[in-house]
Design a protein around this motif. Sequence first.
Motif, PDB file in Angstrom:
ATOM      1  N   SER A 346       8.915   4.317  -7.558  1.00 53.16           N
ATOM      2  CA  SER A 346       8.511   5.161  -8.683  1.00 53.16           C
ATOM      3  C   SER A 346       7.476   6.190  -8.252  1.00 53.16           C
ATOM      4  O   SER A 346       7.544   7.369  -8.638  1.00 53.16           O
ATOM      5  CB  SER A 346       7.947   4.296  -9.820  1.00 53.16           C
ATOM      6  OG  SER A 346       8.928   3.413 -10.323  1.00 53.16           O
ATOM      7  N   ARG A 347       6.510   5.767  -7.445  1.00 58.99           N
ATOM      8  CA  ARG A 347       5.483   6.705  -6.976  1.00 58.99           C
ATOM      9  C   ARG A 347       6.081   7.743  -6.027  1.00 58.99           C
ATOM     10  O   ARG A 347       5.600   8.884  -5.958  1.00 58.99           O
ATOM     11  CB  ARG A 347       4.340   5.937  -6.306  1.00 58.99           C
ATOM     12  CG  ARG A 347       3.471   5.166  -7.295  1.00 58.99           C
ATOM     13  CD  ARG A 347       2.219   4.626  -6.647  1.00 58.99           C
ATOM     14  NE  ARG A 347       2.496   3.555  -5.697  1.00 58.99           N
ATOM     15  CZ  ARG A 347       2.715   2.292  -6.023  1.00 58.99           C
ATOM     16  NH1 ARG A 347       2.707   1.919  -7.292  1.00 58.99           N
ATOM     17  NH2 ARG A 347       2.947   1.374  -5.104  1.00 58.99           N
ATOM     18  N   MET A 348       7.121   7.352  -5.304  1.00 56.07           N
ATOM     19  CA  MET A 348       7.805   8.298  -4.437  1.00 56.07           C
ATOM     20  C   MET A 348       8.417   9.432  -5.257  1.00 56.07           C
ATOM     21  O   MET A 348       8.346  10.606  -4.882  1.00 56.07           O
ATOM     22  CB  MET A 348       8.894   7.550  -3.662  1.00 56.07           C
ATOM     23  CG  MET A 348       9.628   8.365  -2.629  1.00 56.07           C
ATOM     24  SD  MET A 348      10.966   7.395  -1.881  1.00 56.07           S
ATOM     25  CE  MET A 348      10.033   6.146  -0.998  1.00 56.07           C
ATOM     26  N   HIS A 349       9.009   9.103  -6.415  1.00 57.95           N
ATOM     27  CA  HIS A 349       9.623  10.103  -7.287  1.00 57.95           C
ATOM     28  C   HIS A 349       8.594  11.110  -7.798  1.00 57.95           C
ATOM     29  O   HIS A 349       8.889  12.303  -7.924  1.00 57.95           O
ATOM     30  CB  HIS A 349      10.293   9.421  -8.481  1.00 57.95           C
ATOM     31  CG  HIS A 349      11.692   8.970  -8.216  1.00 57.95           C
ATOM     32  ND1 HIS A 349      12.682   9.810  -7.747  1.00 57.95           N
ATOM     33  CD2 HIS A 349      12.287   7.752  -8.350  1.00 57.95           C
ATOM     34  CE1 HIS A 349      13.816   9.149  -7.618  1.00 57.95           C
ATOM     35  NE2 HIS A 349      13.602   7.889  -7.970  1.00 57.95           N
ATOM     36  N   THR A 350       7.398  10.648  -8.084  1.00 59.78           N
ATOM     37  CA  THR A 350       6.377  11.528  -8.653  1.00 59.78           C
ATOM     38  C   THR A 350       5.578  12.273  -7.589  1.00 59.78           C
ATOM     39  O   THR A 350       4.748  13.116  -7.918  1.00 59.78           O
ATOM     40  CB  THR A 350       5.401  10.722  -9.528  1.00 59.78           C
ATOM     41  OG1 THR A 350       4.769   9.701  -8.741  1.00 59.78           O
ATOM     42  CG2 THR A 350       6.139  10.064 -10.690  1.00 59.78           C
ATOM     43  N   GLY A 351       5.826  11.957  -6.313  1.00 64.55           N
ATOM     44  CA  GLY A 351       5.122  12.638  -5.236  1.00 64.55           C
ATOM     45  C   GLY A 351       3.683  12.226  -5.051  1.00 64.55           C
ATOM     46  O   GLY A 351       2.895  12.948  -4.450  1.00 64.55           O
ATOM     47  N   ASP A 352       3.347  11.025  -5.548  1.00 70.66           N
ATOM     48  CA  ASP A 352       1.956  10.563  -5.475  1.00 70.66           C
ATOM     49  C   ASP A 352       1.587   9.984  -4.109  1.00 70.66           C
ATOM     50  O   ASP A 352       0.408   9.758  -3.838  1.00 70.66           O
ATOM     51  CB  ASP A 352       1.689   9.493  -6.549  1.00 70.66           C
ATOM     52  CG  ASP A 352       1.732  10.072  -7.953  1.00 70.66           C
ATOM     53  OD1 ASP A 352       1.441  11.283  -8.096  1.00 70.66           O
ATOM     54  OD2 ASP A 352       2.036   9.324  -8.907  1.00 70.66           O
ATOM     55  N   VAL A 353       2.587   9.694  -3.288  1.00 68.78           N
ATOM     56  CA  VAL A 353       2.312   9.070  -1.993  1.00 68.78           C
ATOM     57  C   VAL A 353       3.024   9.820  -0.885  1.00 68.78           C
ATOM     58  O   VAL A 353       4.068  10.437  -1.113  1.00 68.78           O
ATOM     59  CB  VAL A 353       2.753   7.591  -1.973  1.00 68.78           C
ATOM     60  CG1 VAL A 353       1.956   6.766  -2.961  1.00 68.78           C
ATOM     61  CG2 VAL A 353       4.243   7.448  -2.229  1.00 68.78           C
ATOM     62  N   LEU A 354       2.450   9.780   0.290  1.00 68.00           N
ATOM     63  CA  LEU A 354       3.144  10.272   1.479  1.00 68.00           C
ATOM     64  C   LEU A 354       3.951   9.111   2.063  1.00 68.00           C
ATOM     65  O   LEU A 354       5.144   9.256   2.325  1.00 68.00           O
ATOM     66  CB  LEU A 354       2.141  10.802   2.508  1.00 68.00           C
ATOM     67  CG  LEU A 354       2.724  11.576   3.683  1.00 68.00           C
ATOM     68  CD1 LEU A 354       3.647  12.700   3.209  1.00 68.00           C
ATOM     69  CD2 LEU A 354       1.594  12.144   4.530  1.00 68.00           C
ATOM     70  N   ARG A 355       3.305   7.963   2.250  1.00 65.08           N
ATOM     71  CA  ARG A 355       4.005   6.750   2.642  1.00 65.08           C
ATOM     72  C   ARG A 355       3.295   5.535   2.057  1.00 65.08           C
ATOM     73  O   ARG A 355       2.099   5.354   2.243  1.00 65.08           O
ATOM     74  CB  ARG A 355       4.054   6.573   4.163  1.00 65.08           C
ATOM     75  CG  ARG A 355       5.304   7.075   4.861  1.00 65.08           C
ATOM     76  CD  ARG A 355       6.570   6.403   4.364  1.00 65.08           C
ATOM     77  NE  ARG A 355       7.723   6.807   5.122  1.00 65.08           N
ATOM     78  CZ  ARG A 355       8.519   7.833   4.818  1.00 65.08           C
ATOM     79  NH1 ARG A 355       8.252   8.573   3.758  1.00 65.08           N
ATOM     80  NH2 ARG A 355       9.572   8.124   5.565  1.00 65.08           N
ATOM     81  N   SER A 356       4.087   4.713   1.338  1.00 64.59           N
ATOM     82  CA  SER A 356       3.659   3.367   1.011  1.00 64.59           C
ATOM     83  C   SER A 356       4.142   2.476   2.147  1.00 64.59           C
ATOM     84  O   SER A 356       5.249   2.640   2.645  1.00 64.59           O
ATOM     85  CB  SER A 356       4.286   2.891  -0.308  1.00 64.59           C
ATOM     86  OG  SER A 356       3.978   3.750  -1.368  1.00 64.59           O
ATOM     87  N   VAL A 357       3.303   1.519   2.530  1.00 58.10           N
ATOM     88  CA  VAL A 357       3.666   0.615   3.628  1.00 58.10           C
ATOM     89  C   VAL A 357       3.577  -0.820   3.150  1.00 58.10           C
ATOM     90  O   VAL A 357       2.533  -1.253   2.642  1.00 58.10           O
ATOM     91  CB  VAL A 357       2.780   0.834   4.876  1.00 58.10           C
ATOM     92  CG1 VAL A 357       3.149  -0.172   5.964  1.00 58.10           C
ATOM     93  CG2 VAL A 357       2.914   2.260   5.389  1.00 58.10           C
ATOM     94  N   VAL A 358       4.681  -1.537   3.294  1.00 53.74           N
ATOM     95  CA  VAL A 358       4.729  -2.942   2.908  1.00 53.74           C
ATOM     96  C   VAL A 358       4.132  -3.803   4.007  1.00 53.74           C
ATOM     97  O   VAL A 358       4.488  -3.678   5.175  1.00 53.74           O
ATOM     98  CB  VAL A 358       6.190  -3.383   2.644  1.00 53.74           C
ATOM     99  CG1 VAL A 358       6.265  -4.883   2.394  1.00 53.74           C
ATOM    100  CG2 VAL A 358       6.771  -2.618   1.473  1.00 53.74           C
ATOM    101  N   ILE A 359       3.215  -4.695   3.618  1.00 56.29           N
ATOM    102  CA  ILE A 359       2.652  -5.682   4.534  1.00 56.29           C
ATOM    103  C   ILE A 359       3.134  -7.045   4.046  1.00 56.29           C
ATOM    104  O   ILE A 359       2.612  -7.582   3.068  1.00 56.29           O
ATOM    105  CB  ILE A 359       1.117  -5.632   4.551  1.00 56.29           C
ATOM    106  CG1 ILE A 359       0.611  -4.202   4.804  1.00 56.29           C
ATOM    107  CG2 ILE A 359       0.566  -6.606   5.587  1.00 56.29           C
ATOM    108  CD1 ILE A 359       0.976  -3.630   6.156  1.00 56.29           C
ATOM    109  N   PRO A 360       4.192  -7.613   4.651  1.00 52.27           N
ATOM    110  CA  PRO A 360       4.748  -8.881   4.138  1.00 52.27           C
ATOM    111  C   PRO A 360       3.745 -10.020   4.126  1.00 52.27           C
ATOM    112  O   PRO A 360       2.852 -10.079   4.964  1.00 52.27           O
ATOM    113  CB  PRO A 360       5.907  -9.162   5.108  1.00 52.27           C
ATOM    114  CG  PRO A 360       6.236  -7.845   5.714  1.00 52.27           C
ATOM    115  CD  PRO A 360       4.932  -7.101   5.809  1.00 52.27           C
TER     116      PRO A 360
END
Length: 360
Positions: A346-360
């Motif tokens: 969702s944040r990707m669609h709004t352009g709020d982030v450059l990269r979210s990174v998952v930390i399992p």
Amino acid sequence: MQEVRGVIARGKGGPVELTTILVPDPGPGEAVVRIQACGVCHTDLHYRDGGINDDFPFLLGHEAAGVVESVGAGVTDVAPGDFVVLNWRAVCGTCRACLRGRPWYCFATHNASVPMTLPDGTALSPALGIGAFAEKTLVHAGQCTKVSPAARPAVAGLLGCGVMAGIGAAVNTGGVTRGDSVAVIGCGGVGDGAVAGAHLAGAAKIIAVDTDPRKLEWAKGFGATHTVNAKEVDPVAAIREITDGFGADVVIDAVGRPETYRQAFYARDLAGTVVLVGVPTPDMTLELPLLDVFGRGGALKSSWYGDCLPSRDFPMLIDLYLQGRLGLDAFVTEEISLDGVESAFSRMHTGDVLRSVVIP
């Protein structure tokens, strides 16, 4: 066989689901990797939305770094305990591209042969042959590139897709060199990677083009010398004005739409180069006057994964990062858990982030 948690997409456009997946023991030429970080890439969203194919359910995630946990028979290039960046183009070494000395074009890349599954036995399709929104994943050993363990996993994993695609589009495909003028259309993760690559190569002018002022500011941090807001001005005219009326030596389309490609085509200098690294959808078509294609000369290129060779490029770029010469940390906007992938989309669609990174 191991039970771990992973993020899957069961059907087109539906929300992703965090569930139990089964990871087989590695067979010949394979490796099990404990994932330490995985970037949330637009390609994962395309998989979820059915934009790649309909081989649901998908195990999402592919832009990853982690530690090799176990290897199968015949694996010699990596060993348990190695810190690796995963890649989705494990070269075969024997196809016509590899035998011609162009392994970055390999036409027969490898993936693991045995599928990961759901507990009921349903086979999962791993995104780009990786499937790294998971605590562990099974890949072909050739998909593991050993790099310095001094690098932060959240940063190293980004070389597995978007950042490498952008850097490679500039350096490998576009052949940017010192003194060149470069324009990059679209300043998300791939576009900013291209900006960073042009900066590394010594380009004199680096023109970032986008419609979002936030993204233009981000691009400055990666080395853009000029910015153009395509909502406010004609980007072709603006690029020409910045380059003394000639156009840029290399123009990189990191969006992948007919309108941005036409902008790239007409914003380049005579005998200049256009590089398409943004991925179009199957329905898109392009029409250009053939006389203009002939008369403007130069080269029109497509960049597959930044034409990278992981064994060559990943360690080099990690070394540059550790030397302080490549600012990969700035690509990471946030670190999230496995249950945060849907919100990251969702944040990707709004352009709020450059990269979210998952930390399992």
